[in-house]
Design an enzyme around this catalytic site. Sequence first.
Site, PDB file in Angstrom:
ATOM      1  N   ARG A 278     -10.871  -1.144   6.190  1.00  0.00           N
ATOM      2  CA  ARG A 278     -10.165  -2.162   6.987  1.00  0.00           C
ATOM      3  C   ARG A 278      -9.849  -1.603   8.377  1.00  0.00           C
ATOM      4  O   ARG A 278      -9.840  -2.337   9.362  1.00  0.00           O
ATOM      5  CB  ARG A 278      -8.920  -2.675   6.276  1.00  0.00           C
ATOM      6  CG  ARG A 278      -7.760  -1.710   6.061  1.00  0.00           C
ATOM      7  CD  ARG A 278      -6.858  -1.557   7.285  1.00  0.00           C
ATOM      8  NE  ARG A 278      -5.547  -1.028   6.953  1.00  0.00           N
ATOM      9  CZ  ARG A 278      -4.839  -0.275   7.766  1.00  0.00           C
ATOM     10  NH1 ARG A 278      -5.312   0.109   8.941  1.00  0.00           N
ATOM     11  NH2 ARG A 278      -3.645   0.130   7.395  1.00  0.00           N
TER      12      ARG A 278
ATOM     13  N   LYS B 233       0.866  -1.187   0.000  1.00  0.00           N
ATOM     14  CA  LYS B 233       0.000   0.000   0.000  1.00  0.00           C
ATOM     15  C   LYS B 233       0.894   1.226   0.000  1.00  0.00           C
ATOM     16  O   LYS B 233       1.812   1.331   0.817  1.00  0.00           O
ATOM     17  CB  LYS B 233      -0.929   0.022   1.217  1.00  0.00           C
ATOM     18  CG  LYS B 233      -1.836   1.276   1.219  1.00  0.00           C
ATOM     19  CD  LYS B 233      -2.914   1.216   2.271  1.00  0.00           C
ATOM     20  CE  LYS B 233      -2.387   1.581   3.635  1.00  0.00           C
ATOM     21  NZ  LYS B 233      -3.475   1.771   4.630  1.00  0.00           N
TER      22      LYS B 233
ATOM     23  N   LYS C 270      -0.982  10.531  28.084  1.00  0.00           N
ATOM     24  CA  LYS C 270      -0.155   9.423  28.554  1.00  0.00           C
ATOM     25  C   LYS C 270      -0.795   8.688  29.726  1.00  0.00           C
ATOM     26  O   LYS C 270      -0.657   7.469  29.865  1.00  0.00           O
ATOM     27  CB  LYS C 270       1.236   9.936  28.940  1.00  0.00           C
ATOM     28  CG  LYS C 270       2.055  10.410  27.743  1.00  0.00           C
ATOM     29  CD  LYS C 270       3.394  11.008  28.177  1.00  0.00           C
ATOM     30  CE  LYS C 270       4.177  11.499  26.961  1.00  0.00           C
ATOM     31  NZ  LYS C 270       5.449  12.138  27.351  1.00  0.00           N
TER      32      LYS C 270
END
Length: 344
Positions: free
Chosen positions: A118, A74, A238
């Site tokens: 996808r 891709k 985080k």
Amino acid sequence: MLYLNRDDIKLAGGESSELYVKAVERALSLHAASDFVQPLKPYLRVNGQEGHIADRIIAMPAHIGGESPVSGLKWIGSKHDNPSLRGMERASGVIVLNDPQSNYPIAILEASLISGMRTAAVTVIGARHLAKRSFRDVACVGCGVIARMQLLSLLEQFPDIASVHLFDLNRDSAARLASELSVRFAGVRFAVETSAEAAVRAGEVVVTCTVADQPYIPFEWLRKGAFVSNISIMDLHKDVFLRADKVVVDDWEQANREKKIINQLVVEGRFSRERLYGELGEMVAGRKPGRENEEEIIVLNPMGMAIEDIASAYEVYAQALAADIGSKLELFGGERAHAAGGRG
């Protein structure tokens, strides 16, 4: 060589979430079985570190094994300002499929539809294993093309979804998406929220679909039992990774790079593969349990794998061949092909 443009791909069933869920599940199972080859994808950034995080072209090569082995690449480019400045979709590209016996190219396919669908299939598969079984409320931050595919796939695959909470910095984008989806899914309530916080707090399943280059979602916004599909990678602070009950990636080597949040934490010595719960393929293959109770907060951080694109493109290619869809291209041209063959 078969060429499939976006309309050809749609005609071959390439807008169906079921096709991609099947293909991506196959790819993830092969990943868990180590029946694949997937070099780390290089990023071409013309403006280097000065450019926007979404301004890049990525080369994503892979080979998958199993009963129908195939190789491919891709090649997908993105500019964050394509929609606002050029009236174009943010990302575009092509997928090349190669016969693994000869390594000759057998197909070229438009990439952005396959790539987006996808990615949506990854969220669907993640939700099957990592979300609460009874989830009914979905939140989506960012309401562009990718968000549309994510929500269409979730709504197709989970008919019990009752509400979808949308937020976009451009409120009109959220309103348009809500209006479009409400026509097809009349029984679902679509709410355009006034802030990312309001949307995230409402979601049992939270999907990020932005081009953010800095985190903005703290752990406190997440409901008990939430599943976050962090598609756009940079949205979570985080502390979300450090305080979540489980962090899952698609591929550790892919996730721990490019100065993304997980990589930053690893460099700081605050996260590691040992702290990671697992890779999604391990859950698909039944090697590890997914969600184990209703209270867990689980984060899926999928960088996106070339094997998912190649498996999906091959499924579309097979459908197109069977239905005689697409255009045939000569690799060398008739006369040159004959001459090349004659040189034996």
